[in-house]
Write a protein that holds these residues in place. Structure first.
Motif, PDB file in Angstrom:
ATOM      1  N   LYS A   2       0.850  -1.178   0.000  1.00 52.32           N
ATOM      2  CA  LYS A   2       0.000   0.000   0.000  1.00 52.32           C
ATOM      3  C   LYS A   2       0.888   1.230   0.000  1.00 52.32           C
ATOM      4  O   LYS A   2       1.994   1.209   0.493  1.00 52.32           O
ATOM      5  N   SER A  43      -0.839 -11.409   9.055  1.00 44.73           N
ATOM      6  CA  SER A  43      -1.205 -10.128   9.655  1.00 44.73           C
ATOM      7  C   SER A  43      -2.527  -9.647   9.077  1.00 44.73           C
ATOM      8  O   SER A  43      -2.727  -9.634   7.873  1.00 44.73           O
ATOM      9  N   ASN A  44      -3.442  -9.262   9.956  1.00 45.21           N
ATOM     10  CA  ASN A  44      -4.755  -8.812   9.509  1.00 45.21           C
ATOM     11  C   ASN A  44      -4.995  -7.336   9.830  1.00 45.21           C
ATOM     12  O   ASN A  44      -6.120  -6.860   9.758  1.00 45.21           O
ATOM     13  N   SER A  46      -4.387  -4.596   8.227  1.00 52.90           N
ATOM     14  CA  SER A  46      -4.942  -3.759   7.157  1.00 52.90           C
ATOM     15  C   SER A  46      -6.445  -3.968   6.984  1.00 52.90           C
ATOM     16  O   SER A  46      -7.136  -3.090   6.482  1.00 52.90           O
ATOM     17  N   GLU A  47      -6.964  -5.108   7.428  1.00 49.57           N
ATOM     18  CA  GLU A  47      -8.407  -5.342   7.376  1.00 49.57           C
ATOM     19  C   GLU A  47      -9.135  -4.422   8.358  1.00 49.57           C
ATOM     20  O   GLU A  47     -10.230  -3.950   8.078  1.00 49.57           O
ATOM     21  N   PHE A  48      -8.542  -4.204   9.517  1.00 50.22           N
ATOM     22  CA  PHE A  48      -9.154  -3.374  10.547  1.00 50.22           C
ATOM     23  C   PHE A  48      -8.855  -1.892  10.355  1.00 50.22           C
ATOM     24  O   PHE A  48      -9.672  -1.041  10.697  1.00 50.22           O
ATOM     25  N   TRP A  49      -7.683  -1.571   9.835  1.00 49.48           N
ATOM     26  CA  TRP A  49      -7.220  -0.186   9.766  1.00 49.48           C
ATOM     27  C   TRP A  49      -6.787   0.189   8.347  1.00 49.48           C
ATOM     28  O   TRP A  49      -5.642   0.517   8.100  1.00 49.48           O
ATOM     29  N   PRO A  50      -7.719   0.165   7.380  1.00 49.87           N
ATOM     30  CA  PRO A  50      -7.349   0.449   5.991  1.00 49.87           C
ATOM     31  C   PRO A  50      -6.905   1.897   5.751  1.00 49.87           C
ATOM     32  O   PRO A  50      -6.231   2.172   4.772  1.00 49.87           O
ATOM     33  N   ASP A  92     -10.558  -9.885  17.159  1.00 50.41           N
ATOM     34  CA  ASP A  92     -11.750  -9.444  16.432  1.00 50.41           C
ATOM     35  C   ASP A  92     -12.067  -7.969  16.634  1.00 50.41           C
ATOM     36  O   ASP A  92     -12.752  -7.359  15.817  1.00 50.41           O
ATOM     37  N   GLY A  94      -9.758  -5.673  16.604  1.00 48.24           N
ATOM     38  CA  GLY A  94      -8.771  -4.907  15.842  1.00 48.24           C
ATOM     39  C   GLY A  94      -7.769  -4.186  16.713  1.00 48.24           C
ATOM     40  O   GLY A  94      -6.925  -3.453  16.215  1.00 48.24           O
TER      41      GLY A  94
END
Length: 175
Positions: A2, A43-44, A46-50, A92, A94
């Motif tokens: 990104k 790592s997730n 970016s799903e929570f904090w785009p 969950d 974030g």
């Protein structure tokens, strides 16, 4: 990977954080924020904090002067770890309490900047770089070695982490 580049127009947007934010006597010609979490499989964040890149760019811009025409340094911030107590897999909710990255400082911009768009500008040679590590702690928690303690508000840890990272970046620029 990104990638977000902050222009002078976006620099006037103020980022509100529960951290005491005061303008520093620092001028930058450009702020670029990137997120590369590829070193952490699964790592997730970016799903929570785009909007992390834009939020951090605004937070830094709110405590410096951004003047694209000034003979001032440009910076590139790369966030490479967002974790909850060392784990790059966020719950969950974030929530995260650790954020790591590197700040690279460049002198000036290429001469042909005015003939193209500012987003196509390429910073000149790197002058220096330094790591930033921010850890959110509450109460009597122990701060991991090498981290800066940023006490987040209970209601908005995200803003505290972003604001703390921005303030530490600007403090280190002044060294």
């Amino acid at each position: 990977m990104k990638h977000h580049v902050l222009s002078a127009a976006a620099a006037v947007l103020m980022f509100t954080a529960p951290v005491a934010v005061q303008a520093q006597d620092v001028t930058l010609s450009r702020i670029e924020v990137q997120t590369d979490l590829s070193a952490y499989e699964g790592s997730n964040a970016s799903e929570f904090w785009p909007s992390l890149e834009a939020d951090l760019g605004r937070a830094i811009a709110s405590v410096v002067t951004v003047d694209e025409t000034a003979p001032a340094p440009a910076i590139r911030v790369e966030i490479n770890k967002i974790a909850i107590s060392g784990s790059p897999i966020l719950p969950d909710t974030g929530e995260f309490n650790e954020m790591e990255g590197t700040v690279a400082v460049f002198r000036g911009l290429e001469e042909d900047v005015t003939s193209g768009s500012q987003e196509d500008a390429t910073p000149n040679e790197i002058e220096r770089s330094f790591p930033i590590k921010v850890s959110a702690v509450t109460g009597e928690a122990i701060v991991p070695e090498g981290y800066i303690a940023i006490p987040p508000s209970d209601g908005d840890f995200y803003a505290a982490m972003i604001g703390g990272f921005a303030l530490e970046t600007v403090e280190r620029l002044d060294e």
